[in-house]
Design a protein around this motif. Structure first.
Motif, PDB file in Angstrom:
ATOM      1  N   ARG A 197      43.490  31.926  44.632  1.00  0.00           N
ATOM      2  CA  ARG A 197      41.962  32.272  45.696  1.00  0.00           C
ATOM      3  C   ARG A 197      42.047  33.319  45.483  1.00  0.00           C
ATOM      4  O   ARG A 197      41.087  34.169  45.300  1.00  0.00           O
ATOM      5  CB  ARG A 197      41.769  31.183  45.907  1.00  0.00           C
ATOM      6  N   ALA A 198      43.141  33.760  45.689  1.00  0.00           N
ATOM      7  CA  ALA A 198      42.505  35.694  46.182  1.00  0.00           C
ATOM      8  C   ALA A 198      43.007  36.593  44.822  1.00  0.00           C
ATOM      9  O   ALA A 198      41.845  37.046  44.888  1.00  0.00           O
ATOM     10  CB  ALA A 198      44.187  36.095  46.645  1.00  0.00           C
ATOM     11  N   GLN A 199      43.161  35.766  43.289  1.00  0.00           N
ATOM     12  CA  GLN A 199      43.105  36.408  42.299  1.00  0.00           C
ATOM     13  C   GLN A 199      41.786  36.042  41.703  1.00  0.00           C
ATOM     14  O   GLN A 199      41.115  37.248  41.220  1.00  0.00           O
ATOM     15  CB  GLN A 199      44.489  36.058  41.007  1.00  0.00           C
ATOM     16  N   ILE A 200      41.161  35.274  42.316  1.00  0.00           N
ATOM     17  CA  ILE A 200      39.279  34.737  41.920  1.00  0.00           C
ATOM     18  C   ILE A 200      38.636  35.952  42.998  1.00  0.00           C
ATOM     19  O   ILE A 200      37.463  36.722  41.823  1.00  0.00           O
ATOM     20  CB  ILE A 200      38.632  33.300  42.708  1.00  0.00           C
ATOM     21  N   ARG A 245      41.305  39.267  54.749  1.00  0.00           N
ATOM     22  CA  ARG A 245      40.188  39.812  55.221  1.00  0.00           C
ATOM     23  C   ARG A 245      39.452  41.557  54.724  1.00  0.00           C
ATOM     24  O   ARG A 245      38.606  42.161  54.620  1.00  0.00           O
ATOM     25  CB  ARG A 245      41.540  40.261  56.323  1.00  0.00           C
ATOM     26  N   GLU A 246      41.232  42.311  54.201  1.00  0.00           N
ATOM     27  CA  GLU A 246      40.319  43.426  53.289  1.00  0.00           C
ATOM     28  C   GLU A 246      39.332  42.934  51.789  1.00  0.00           C
ATOM     29  O   GLU A 246      38.503  43.737  51.446  1.00  0.00           O
ATOM     30  CB  GLU A 246      41.923  44.646  53.350  1.00  0.00           C
ATOM     31  N   GLN A 247      40.087  42.324  51.410  1.00  0.00           N
ATOM     32  CA  GLN A 247      39.446  42.015  50.194  1.00  0.00           C
ATOM     33  C   GLN A 247      38.343  40.765  50.221  1.00  0.00           C
ATOM     34  O   GLN A 247      37.268  41.880  49.910  1.00  0.00           O
ATOM     35  CB  GLN A 247      39.809  40.633  49.492  1.00  0.00           C
ATOM     36  N   LEU A 248      38.324  40.130  51.253  1.00  0.00           N
ATOM     37  CA  LEU A 248      36.512  40.198  51.192  1.00  0.00           C
ATOM     38  C   LEU A 248      35.466  40.494  51.680  1.00  0.00           C
ATOM     39  O   LEU A 248      34.644  40.476  51.572  1.00  0.00           O
ATOM     40  CB  LEU A 248      36.513  38.267  52.345  1.00  0.00           C
ATOM     41  N   ARG A 249      36.364  41.642  52.559  1.00  0.00           N
ATOM     42  CA  ARG A 249      34.841  42.745  53.297  1.00  0.00           C
ATOM     43  C   ARG A 249      35.178  43.309  51.924  1.00  0.00           C
ATOM     44  O   ARG A 249      33.394  43.547  51.724  1.00  0.00           O
ATOM     45  CB  ARG A 249      36.346  43.168  54.226  1.00  0.00           C
ATOM     46  N   ARG A 250      35.944  43.930  50.910  1.00  0.00           N
ATOM     47  CA  ARG A 250      35.340  44.596  49.898  1.00  0.00           C
ATOM     48  C   ARG A 250      34.751  44.013  49.269  1.00  0.00           C
ATOM     49  O   ARG A 250      34.191  44.717  48.583  1.00  0.00           O
ATOM     50  CB  ARG A 250      36.381  44.469  49.523  1.00  0.00           C
ATOM     51  N   LEU A 251      34.521  42.577  48.958  1.00  0.00           N
ATOM     52  CA  LEU A 251      33.784  41.641  47.866  1.00  0.00           C
ATOM     53  C   LEU A 251      31.847  41.747  48.356  1.00  0.00           C
ATOM     54  O   LEU A 251      31.675  41.875  47.729  1.00  0.00           O
ATOM     55  CB  LEU A 251      34.321  40.564  47.895  1.00  0.00           C
ATOM     56  N   ILE A 295      38.407  42.315  33.399  1.00  0.00           N
ATOM     57  CA  ILE A 295      37.961  41.842  34.506  1.00  0.00           C
ATOM     58  C   ILE A 295      38.724  40.998  34.873  1.00  0.00           C
ATOM     59  O   ILE A 295      38.441  40.144  36.314  1.00  0.00           O
ATOM     60  CB  ILE A 295      36.348  41.585  34.952  1.00  0.00           C
ATOM     61  N   ARG A 296      40.217  41.302  34.950  1.00  0.00           N
ATOM     62  CA  ARG A 296      41.458  40.489  34.990  1.00  0.00           C
ATOM     63  C   ARG A 296      42.227  40.586  36.144  1.00  0.00           C
ATOM     64  O   ARG A 296      42.222  41.753  36.584  1.00  0.00           O
ATOM     65  CB  ARG A 296      41.708  39.406  34.020  1.00  0.00           C
ATOM     66  N   PRO A 297      41.705  40.182  36.566  1.00  0.00           N
ATOM     67  CA  PRO A 297      42.982  40.530  38.263  1.00  0.00           C
ATOM     68  C   PRO A 297      44.529  40.555  38.325  1.00  0.00           C
ATOM     69  O   PRO A 297      45.283  39.689  37.179  1.00  0.00           O
ATOM     70  CB  PRO A 297      42.474  39.168  39.254  1.00  0.00           C
ATOM     71  N   PRO A 298      45.450  41.920  38.775  1.00  0.00           N
ATOM     72  CA  PRO A 298      46.467  41.658  38.892  1.00  0.00           C
ATOM     73  C   PRO A 298      46.974  40.127  39.615  1.00  0.00           C
ATOM     74  O   PRO A 298      46.466  39.817  40.555  1.00  0.00           O
ATOM     75  CB  PRO A 298      46.681  43.353  39.492  1.00  0.00           C
ATOM     76  N   GLU A 299      48.395  40.463  39.288  1.00  0.00           N
ATOM     77  CA  GLU A 299      49.479  39.314  39.905  1.00  0.00           C
ATOM     78  C   GLU A 299      49.270  39.296  41.775  1.00  0.00           C
ATOM     79  O   GLU A 299      49.088  38.337  42.459  1.00  0.00           O
ATOM     80  CB  GLU A 299      50.891  39.528  39.632  1.00  0.00           C
ATOM     81  N   ALA A 300      49.522  40.477  42.244  1.00  0.00           N
ATOM     82  CA  ALA A 300      49.220  40.733  43.602  1.00  0.00           C
ATOM     83  C   ALA A 300      48.049  41.810  44.407  1.00  0.00           C
ATOM     84  O   ALA A 300      47.015  42.344  43.325  1.00  0.00           O
ATOM     85  CB  ALA A 300      50.638  41.884  43.973  1.00  0.00           C
ATOM     86  N   THR A 301      47.308  40.827  45.188  1.00  0.00           N
ATOM     87  CA  THR A 301      45.890  41.347  45.817  1.00  0.00           C
ATOM     88  C   THR A 301      46.207  41.867  46.451  1.00  0.00           C
ATOM     89  O   THR A 301      47.166  41.820  47.642  1.00  0.00           O
ATOM     90  CB  THR A 301      45.125  40.390  45.602  1.00  0.00           C
ATOM     91  N   ARG A 302      44.545  42.378  47.227  1.00  0.00           N
ATOM     92  CA  ARG A 302      44.857  43.465  48.949  1.00  0.00           C
ATOM     93  C   ARG A 302      44.876  41.740  49.766  1.00  0.00           C
ATOM     94  O   ARG A 302      44.744  40.769  49.093  1.00  0.00           O
ATOM     95  CB  ARG A 302      43.135  43.141  49.244  1.00  0.00           C
ATOM     96  N   PRO A 303      44.841  42.022  51.051  1.00  0.00           N
ATOM     97  CA  PRO A 303      45.554  41.211  52.055  1.00  0.00           C
ATOM     98  C   PRO A 303      43.676  40.494  52.555  1.00  0.00           C
ATOM     99  O   PRO A 303      43.116  40.984  51.817  1.00  0.00           O
ATOM    100  CB  PRO A 303      45.884  42.206  53.526  1.00  0.00           C
TER     101      PRO A 303
END
Length: 188
Positions: free
Chosen positions: A58-61, A128-134, A118-126
């Motif tokens: 879900r983080a990668q999505i 909270r940070e990812q959703l704020r950025r999105l 637009i394929r995501p990397p294996e590791a993603t941001r935390p």
């Protein structure tokens, strides 16, 4: 976590001059808010686990959606689009046949392959940070596409469909988000 709110008004007040545009923007806002709500509702364990065997987490999505926004924003600002994956005649065919089907039925074809950019990397941001950025990217996309649209442009290019106008582009982004919202909500 409380980052799922998507502002009802864009940062730049828009004139209500095209009802189709207004509807597309409303679709986009609703899709983004639903994704953010579903992402916040996921447990920490679910967030970092693939939504199905062999699929992205879900983080990668969430990162994939952010990368898609960044690619579109880059094109709006610079005119540089993602590399086309098909010859122009096939893009036109898909734009005439498949894109209307996607927009009407609000679903993507099975096993559709995401463009490499637009394929995501294996590791993603935390999370909270990812959703704020999105959320911020979604709001910026809406504003910048509207500014470009008002200036007589505003279309966006897709590697498989080619260039589409701002209304179809906004609607496609909304359907893309809805597609991934269904994925992250699976098994919750």
């Amino acid at each position: 976590m409380a980052v799922a709110t998507v502002s009802k008004q864009p940062a730049v007040p828009a004139e209500r001059d095209d009802p189709r545009w207004d509807e597309a923007v409303d679709e986009h806002r609703a899709a983004l808010a639903a994704f953010l709500n579903a992402a916040e509702a996921a447990t920490d364990e679910a967030w970092s686990a693939p939504w199905a065997p062999g699929k992205w987490t879900r983080a990668q999505i969430a990162e994939h959606l952010a990368l898609a926004y960044e690619a579109a924003l880059h094109e709006i600002r610079t005119g540089e689009a993602m590399r086309p994956r098909l010859p122009p005649w096939r893009q036109k065919l898909l734009r005439w046949v498949l894109l209307p089907h996607i927009l009407f039925h609000r679903t993507f074809p099975l096993r559709a392959v995401s463009p490499r950019e637009i394929r995501p990397p294996e590791a993603t941001r935390p999370r909270r940070e990812q959703l704020r950025r999105l959320r911020e990217l979604g709001e910026r996309f809406e504003v910048e596409l509207d500014v470009a649209r008002r200036g007589g442009g505003g279309g966006i290019s897709h590697p498989y469909f080619g260039r589409v106008g701002p209304v179809k582009g906004m609607r496609f982004v909304a359907v893309h988000i809805e597609h991934h919202t269904r994925q992250i909500a699976k098994g919750e």
